[in-house]
Design a protein around this motif. Structure first.
Motif, PDB file in Angstrom:
ATOM      1  N   LEU A 246       0.816  -1.214   0.000  1.00 53.09           N
ATOM      2  CA  LEU A 246       0.000   0.000   0.000  1.00 53.09           C
ATOM      3  C   LEU A 246       0.856   1.273   0.000  1.00 53.09           C
ATOM      4  N   LYS A 247       2.132   1.139   0.322  1.00 55.21           N
ATOM      5  CA  LYS A 247       3.038   2.286   0.291  1.00 55.21           C
ATOM      6  C   LYS A 247       3.680   2.471  -1.084  1.00 55.21           C
ATOM      7  N   SER A 248       3.467   1.508  -1.982  1.00 54.36           N
ATOM      8  CA  SER A 248       4.085   1.555  -3.303  1.00 54.36           C
ATOM      9  C   SER A 248       3.274   2.440  -4.248  1.00 54.36           C
ATOM     10  N   SER A 249       3.967   3.047  -5.211  1.00 51.31           N
ATOM     11  CA  SER A 249       3.282   3.861  -6.216  1.00 51.31           C
ATOM     12  C   SER A 249       2.625   2.999  -7.286  1.00 51.31           C
ATOM     13  N   SER A 250       3.055   1.750  -7.412  1.00 50.60           N
ATOM     14  CA  SER A 250       2.447   0.835  -8.393  1.00 50.60           C
ATOM     15  C   SER A 250       2.479  -0.589  -7.861  1.00 50.60           C
ATOM     16  N   PRO A 251       1.624  -0.884  -6.872  1.00 51.48           N
ATOM     17  CA  PRO A 251       1.625  -2.209  -6.255  1.00 51.48           C
ATOM     18  C   PRO A 251       1.013  -3.267  -7.171  1.00 51.48           C
ATOM     19  N   ARG A 252       1.719  -4.392  -7.284  1.00 52.17           N
ATOM     20  CA  ARG A 252       1.301  -5.450  -8.206  1.00 52.17           C
ATOM     21  C   ARG A 252       1.338  -6.813  -7.518  1.00 52.17           C
ATOM     22  N   ILE A 253       0.291  -7.591  -7.735  1.00 50.40           N
ATOM     23  CA  ILE A 253       0.249  -8.989  -7.298  1.00 50.40           C
ATOM     24  C   ILE A 253      -0.075  -9.838  -8.513  1.00 50.40           C
ATOM     25  N   VAL A 254       0.724 -10.873  -8.745  1.00 49.95           N
ATOM     26  CA  VAL A 254       0.451 -11.817  -9.826  1.00 49.95           C
ATOM     27  C   VAL A 254       0.446 -13.223  -9.231  1.00 49.95           C
ATOM     28  N   ASN A 255      -0.660 -13.909  -9.388  1.00 56.68           N
ATOM     29  CA  ASN A 255      -0.803 -15.280  -8.919  1.00 56.68           C
ATOM     30  C   ASN A 255      -0.662 -16.244 -10.095  1.00 56.68           C
ATOM     31  N   ILE A 256       0.131 -17.284  -9.919  1.00 55.70           N
ATOM     32  CA  ILE A 256       0.302 -18.272 -10.978  1.00 55.70           C
ATOM     33  C   ILE A 256      -0.673 -19.415 -10.735  1.00 55.70           C
ATOM     34  N   ALA A 257      -1.678 -19.506 -11.576  1.00 54.21           N
ATOM     35  CA  ALA A 257      -2.666 -20.573 -11.492  1.00 54.21           C
ATOM     36  C   ALA A 257      -2.262 -21.676 -12.481  1.00 54.21           C
ATOM     37  N   SER A 258      -3.176 -22.114 -13.310  1.00 52.33           N
ATOM     38  CA  SER A 258      -2.887 -23.182 -14.276  1.00 52.33           C
ATOM     39  C   SER A 258      -4.080 -23.319 -15.196  1.00 52.33           C
ATOM     40  N   THR A 259      -3.853 -23.866 -16.380  1.00 49.29           N
ATOM     41  CA  THR A 259      -4.989 -24.189 -17.244  1.00 49.29           C
ATOM     42  C   THR A 259      -5.849 -25.288 -16.631  1.00 49.29           C
ATOM     43  N   GLU A 260      -5.338 -25.961 -15.601  1.00 45.84           N
ATOM     44  CA  GLU A 260      -6.170 -26.939 -14.876  1.00 45.84           C
ATOM     45  C   GLU A 260      -7.323 -26.246 -14.145  1.00 45.84           C
ATOM     46  N   ALA A 261      -7.274 -24.937 -14.039  1.00 44.71           N
ATOM     47  CA  ALA A 261      -8.402 -24.188 -13.485  1.00 44.71           C
ATOM     48  C   ALA A 261      -9.483 -23.965 -14.531  1.00 44.71           C
ATOM     49  N   ILE A 262      -9.153 -24.220 -15.794  1.00 47.33           N
ATOM     50  CA  ILE A 262     -10.078 -23.971 -16.909  1.00 47.33           C
ATOM     51  C   ILE A 262     -10.574 -25.284 -17.501  1.00 47.33           C
ATOM     52  N   VAL A 263      -9.646 -26.189 -17.753  1.00 43.69           N
ATOM     53  CA  VAL A 263      -9.955 -27.543 -18.191  1.00 43.69           C
ATOM     54  C   VAL A 263      -9.297 -28.489 -17.198  1.00 43.69           C
ATOM     55  N   ALA A 264      -9.654 -29.754 -17.219  1.00 42.80           N
ATOM     56  CA  ALA A 264      -9.125 -30.658 -16.196  1.00 42.80           C
ATOM     57  C   ALA A 264      -8.851 -32.040 -16.760  1.00 42.80           C
ATOM     58  N   GLN A 265      -7.984 -32.754 -16.069  1.00 43.59           N
ATOM     59  CA  GLN A 265      -7.719 -34.155 -16.367  1.00 43.59           C
ATOM     60  C   GLN A 265      -7.900 -34.970 -15.098  1.00 43.59           C
ATOM     61  N   ARG A 266      -8.165 -36.222 -15.243  1.00 41.65           N
ATOM     62  CA  ARG A 266      -8.386 -37.047 -14.061  1.00 41.65           C
ATOM     63  C   ARG A 266      -7.069 -37.308 -13.330  1.00 41.65           C
TER      64      ARG A 266
ATOM     65  N   LEU B 275      -9.658 -10.680  -4.674  1.00 39.19           N
ATOM     66  CA  LEU B 275      -8.650  -9.721  -4.242  1.00 39.19           C
ATOM     67  C   LEU B 275      -8.633  -8.485  -5.145  1.00 39.19           C
ATOM     68  N   ALA B 276      -8.831  -8.701  -6.440  1.00 37.23           N
ATOM     69  CA  ALA B 276      -8.838  -7.573  -7.369  1.00 37.23           C
ATOM     70  C   ALA B 276      -9.949  -6.593  -7.032  1.00 37.23           C
ATOM     71  N   VAL B 277     -11.112  -7.114  -6.680  1.00 33.60           N
ATOM     72  CA  VAL B 277     -12.231  -6.250  -6.307  1.00 33.60           C
ATOM     73  C   VAL B 277     -11.949  -5.546  -4.982  1.00 33.60           C
ATOM     74  N   GLU B 278     -11.463  -6.316  -4.018  1.00 34.45           N
ATOM     75  CA  GLU B 278     -11.224  -5.755  -2.688  1.00 34.45           C
ATOM     76  C   GLU B 278     -10.099  -4.730  -2.682  1.00 34.45           C
ATOM     77  N   LEU B 279      -8.996  -5.049  -3.369  1.00 29.79           N
ATOM     78  CA  LEU B 279      -7.813  -4.192  -3.295  1.00 29.79           C
ATOM     79  C   LEU B 279      -7.790  -3.104  -4.361  1.00 29.79           C
ATOM     80  N   GLY B 280      -8.713  -3.191  -5.316  1.00 33.15           N
ATOM     81  CA  GLY B 280      -8.784  -2.143  -6.326  1.00 33.15           C
ATOM     82  C   GLY B 280      -9.030  -0.781  -5.736  1.00 33.15           C
ATOM     83  N   TYR B 281      -9.721  -0.735  -4.613  1.00 31.83           N
ATOM     84  CA  TYR B 281      -9.986   0.541  -3.949  1.00 31.83           C
ATOM     85  C   TYR B 281      -8.697   1.209  -3.481  1.00 31.83           C
TER      86      TYR B 281
END
Length: 268
Positions: free
Chosen positions: A147-167, A186-192
């Protein structure tokens, strides 16, 4: 529109020089590629992972290439809250600020509904703790500094397994889908507060995790499923991560971006 003839010229900053970043899971694969790319762009990078030797090996290379102030190694098990607290405190003490958090650490273990009860519970708990819960904890710990940064960034690494899946990857798929949901919330909450939060969904990427697969089967899979007909490289994921960390990416938040060679949009 003003009368200025230069109004339309670019003015947003595309440099992360001098920014401070934490990258978890940074001793190998996509995390290592991301740490190296951020350091090459002038950021001060905290390399966090398991194993002191693995962490220091990466830090040594980055310091040799980009200077002694380019990297700090912190041994960290992201499933342990005390390790995450130590990670953030070390990062801020070293750099004096925190601008970027890359939640990259992850694990994958076979997990199905027909597993033995004890094995199922053990795998489920471990995978969710590393792949999802740790993301939320690290963001909470880092937030007062971001919150003290002039351009705070968070990037979460998910996976295509969140979109399609295998057994066979029940907990992995669930955890990565959870990362997508967490990112949006988080994007909605921290966008403010001006903090952007985005997620990347890597598809088939050449990493230590995929190196155990038979090369011929990997090639056949890529030709059959991936429009670009190949596995991606770790740096190709890192480059997208960098884009989301730029000060100029100030109006991108809550985005879920596949880096998969087109795999998830292919119907047949």
């Amino acid at each position: 529109m003003t009368d200025s003839p230069e109004e339309f010229l670019p003015h947003l900053d595309r440099s992360i020089k001098g920014k401070s970043a934490i990258v978890t899971g940074a001793a190998s694969g996509m995390g290592r590629a991301t740490a190296a790319l951020l350091a090459s762009e002038g950021a001060r990078v905290v390399v966090a992972d398991l194993g002191e030797d693995r962490v220091e090996a990466v830090v040594s290379v980055l310091k040799d290439k980009y200077g002694d102030d380019s990297a700090l190694g912190v041994v960290c098990d992201v499933s342990k809250p005390e390790d995450l607290r130590h990670l953030v405190s070390q990062a801020v003490e070293w750099a004096g600020q925190l601008d970027i958090v890359i939640n990259n650490a992850g694990t994958s273990r076979p997990n199905t509904t027909v597993q033995d009860d004890d094995e199922f519970e053990s795998v489920w708990e471990q995978v969710l703790a590393i792949n999802l819960t740790a993301h939320a904890r690290l963001v909470r710990l880092a937030l007062p500094h971001l919150l003290k940064s002039s351009s705070p960034r968070i990037v979460n690494i998910a996976s295509t397994e969140a979109i399609v899946a295998q057994r066979g990857l029940l907990s992995y798929a669930a955890s990565k889908a959870g990362v997508v949901g967490l990112t949006k919330s988080l994007a909605v909450e921290l966008g403010y507060h001006g903090v952007t939060v985005n997620a990347i969904c890597p598809g088939p990427i050449n990493t230590a995790m995929t190196s155990k697969y038979d090369p011929e089967k990997k090639a056949a899979y890529a030709k059959a499923r991936v429009p670009l007909r190949r596995y991606g490289d770790a740096e190709e994921v890192a480059q997208m991560t960098l884009n989301l960390c730029l000060p100029a990416s100030s109006f991108v938040t809550g985005a879920i971006i596949p880096v998969d060679g087109g795999m998830t949009i292919r119907h047949t």
